[in-house]
Design an enzyme around this catalytic site. Structure first.
Site, PDB file in Angstrom:
ATOM      1  N   SER A  86       0.877  -1.111  -0.025  1.00 31.58           N
ATOM      2  CA  SER A  86       0.041   0.115  -0.015  1.00 31.58           C
ATOM      3  C   SER A  86       0.930   1.152  -0.029  1.00 31.58           C
ATOM      4  CB  SER A  86      -0.849  -0.112   1.291  1.00 31.58           C
ATOM      5  OG  SER A  86      -0.299   0.380   2.307  1.00 31.58           O
ATOM      6  N   LYS A  87       0.235   2.335  -0.783  1.00 26.68           N
ATOM      7  CA  LYS A  87       0.890   3.305  -0.701  1.00 26.68           C
ATOM      8  C   LYS A  87       1.110   3.994   0.566  1.00 26.68           C
ATOM      9  CE  LYS A  87       0.181   8.207  -2.673  1.00 26.68           C
ATOM     10  NZ  LYS A  87      -0.774   8.964  -3.453  1.00 26.68           N
ATOM     11  N   ARG A  88       0.056   4.067   1.413  1.00 28.10           N
ATOM     12  CA  ARG A  88      -0.167   4.679   2.862  1.00 28.10           C
ATOM     13  C   ARG A  88       1.082   4.126   3.537  1.00 28.10           C
ATOM     14  NH1 ARG A  88      -4.656   4.976   6.649  1.00 28.10           N
ATOM     15  NH2 ARG A  88      -3.003   5.520   7.859  1.00 28.10           N
TER      16      ARG A  88
ATOM     17  N   GLY B 241       3.930   3.319   2.720  1.00 24.82           N
ATOM     18  CA  GLY B 241       5.428   3.614   2.221  1.00 24.82           C
ATOM     19  C   GLY B 241       5.852   2.633   1.304  1.00 24.82           C
TER      20      GLY B 241
END
Length: 486
Positions: free
Chosen positions: A254-256, A258
């Site tokens: 996930s982007k969140r 990182g």
RNA sequence: GGCCCCAUGGUCAAGAGGUUAAGACACGGCCCUUUCACGGCUGUAACAGGGGUUCGAAUCCCCUUGGGGUCACCA
């Protein structure tokens, strides 16, 4: 006559190219190309709250860098333009209304507040929330009245309550779901834009998409799509759901959190070709044992039936190996071009021929970003611990190092022509003359030249790169320091 | 939690009733060698568990366990 295969990559512009999305794009591209079809790019930007500036450029850029050229898309147009959903805004509503007329959908005036309340009530009772069809019972007059007075509304799909819906997936086989599990999902949002689920079906149909390729997270909502196709009386596309790409610990990328996206990997020094090659093999395997594939080779070898069902962990070590393979296999000039930005920043000593540095680096580089850490000694000779002159396998001691350096110094000082070949001959001959092992000569020289225990390249290469003056200067320093300590 | 999906070494994976269960990454060893790499050779390591079906199951069926996905006016 069989229709031409058409697949589409339909990302939403978030400004981040998830590695799973990239693989989906790749497979969509390969499904199309392996069957002589077309690959279409469509931007799904129906969520006005998540618009990110410049995000579409990230998408174009990624596809371009990876060599996945789309046949139709927002930037190049095509017979089914426009290819951006926000620009097709007006095409969806009539379809939703058609469904209302046919009795497959209905207007819903419920407020977000009411829905939220229902949801919390359900949670309190530990039940799964599902819309209660409150607005389904509204009379025609009531609906007219609300519409006329401008009450905000959405249009919901009316799901069957009984029976099951099955569909065939090219990868997973037959999937069956109980209809009572399907919620009356929203088709048209109160802002007039369609939800992803609806726009997707409409556009895929309108754009003649024959094969829908997407992540397996859509597996359980696919029956809803099929009910839509059926309600319209449209052909259902071939479904190809892909196993997820997960992190080594099993959690999802996930982007969140990182996790590295495509652009991040580039910044880390990975090559697009290596990334493509690696992710092509996450979830698909060829008939042969071949591992290195160009995009064209993938287009030829790709086969839907060889797609696997189980999730694959993204293993950065293996990516690194692929990257190293690509680096080693490219021509020296190409490597030099790639290494140059890193080298010119890391090597401040202007007397150094960076081309020569590239040459010794190529077989020793796995990722571009590790280059700077390997060449610092070229700039200046730092203070080093004399113990690195002692090497058991090379059979060197401080005494041997000192005598080798002295002998090397006198030979090198007289050398006028400073080339690798000549340096090689002179130093090897010197070792022979002194009746010592090559390593007993070359290890001390290399050490004195670099001050590092480990360097890319050996004594001869380093001497060549540093040049006569600097080499002699560094060897003298070595001699001085060794003499002091003995 | 309901529903859906998945299950071969640490990882990617071949395998579609009978194999000494491939190959690759990573890890260890050896060789090459002027360090480190590269290259070559080689080793350790797997069918989640339990029931069936069958003369015979990694392969087919069921259960258990484990993992994942999904249940938004997000895509």
């Amino acid at each position: 006559m069989k229709r031409q295969v058409r697949t589409r990559f339909a990302p939403s512009p978030t400004g981040y190219m998830h590695i799973g999305n990239l693989r989906t794009a790749l497979y969509e591209y390969l499904v199309a190309k392996s069957m002589g079809g077309k690959f279409i790019l469509r931007i799904e930007d129906t969520d006005q709250e998540r618009l990110v500036e410049g995000a579409t450029d990230v998408i174009y850029n990624t596809l371009k860098l990876c060599g996945m050229h789309h046949d139709e898309g927002p930037d190049i147009g095509g017979p089914y333009a426009p290819y951006v959903q926000s620009e097709r805004k007006d095409t969806y509503k009539p379809f939703a209304e058609e469904l209302v007329e046919k009795g497959h959908a209905y207007y819903c005036f419920c407020t977000k507040e009411r829905l939220d309340q229902l949801r919390t009530e359900c949670e309190a009772k530990n039940e799964t929330f599902m819309y209660d069809r409150h607005c389904l019972s509204l009379s025609k007059a009531e609906i007219e009245e609300k519409l006329k007075s401008g009450v905000p509304y959405v249009i919901r799909q009316k799901m069957p309550r009984e029976g099951v819906t099955s569909f065939e997936d090219a990868v997973y086989g037959t999937i069956t779901i109980q209809n009572n599990m399907l919620e009356d999902q929203i088709l048209l949002k109160s802002d007039g834009l369609p939800t992803y689920n609806f726009a997707n079906v409409i556009d895929d149909h309108l754009m003649d998409i024959t094969h829908v390729v997407r992540g397996s997270e859509y597996l359980s909502s696919t029956p809803k799509y099929n009910l839509l196709y059926q309600a319209f009386g449209w052909d259902i596309p071939v479904y190809i759901h892909l196993p997820l790409i997960i992190k080594p610990d099993g959690s999802k990328i996930s982007k969140r959190k990182g996790d590295a996206g495509f652009e991040d990997l580039l910044k880390m020094g990975y090559l697009p070709e290596a990334i493509i090659n690696y992710i092509a093999l996450l979830g698909w395997s060829p008939d042969s044992n071949q591992e290195m594939f160009t995009l064209e080779e993938l287009e030829k070898a790709f086969d839907i039936t060889s797609i696997s069902k189980s999730p694959a962990a993204f293993d950065i070590d293996k990516l690194k190996w692929f990257n190293a393979q690509y680096i080693r296999n490219m021509g020296p000039e190409e490597f030099h071009d790639l290494a140059l930005p890193y080298l010119s920043e890391a090597v401040t000593n202007r007397n150094i021929d960076l081309k020569k540095v590239s040459k010794i680096l190529q077989a020793r580089t796995e990722v571009l970003t590790e280059i700077p850490s390997k060449v610092g000694f070229l700039n200046e000779l730092c203070h080093y611990d004399l113990s690195i002159y002692v090497h058991k396998k090379m059979k060197t001691t401080l005494e041997i190092a000192l005598s080798s350096l002295k002998a090397a110094l006198s030979v090198l000082e007289e050398t006028s022509e400073w080339t690798e070949e000549i340096l090689h001959d002179k130093l090897i001959n010197l070792a022979a003359k002194l009746e010592i092992k090559n390593g007993q000569m070359l290890w001390p020289v290399r050490t004195a030249l670099s001050g590092w225990a480990v360097t890319p390249g050996g004594a001869i290469e380093l001497a060549d790169i540093l040049g006569k003056d600097e080499s002699v200067r560094r060897i003298k320093i070595g001699i001085e320091r060794l003499e002091e300590s003995l």
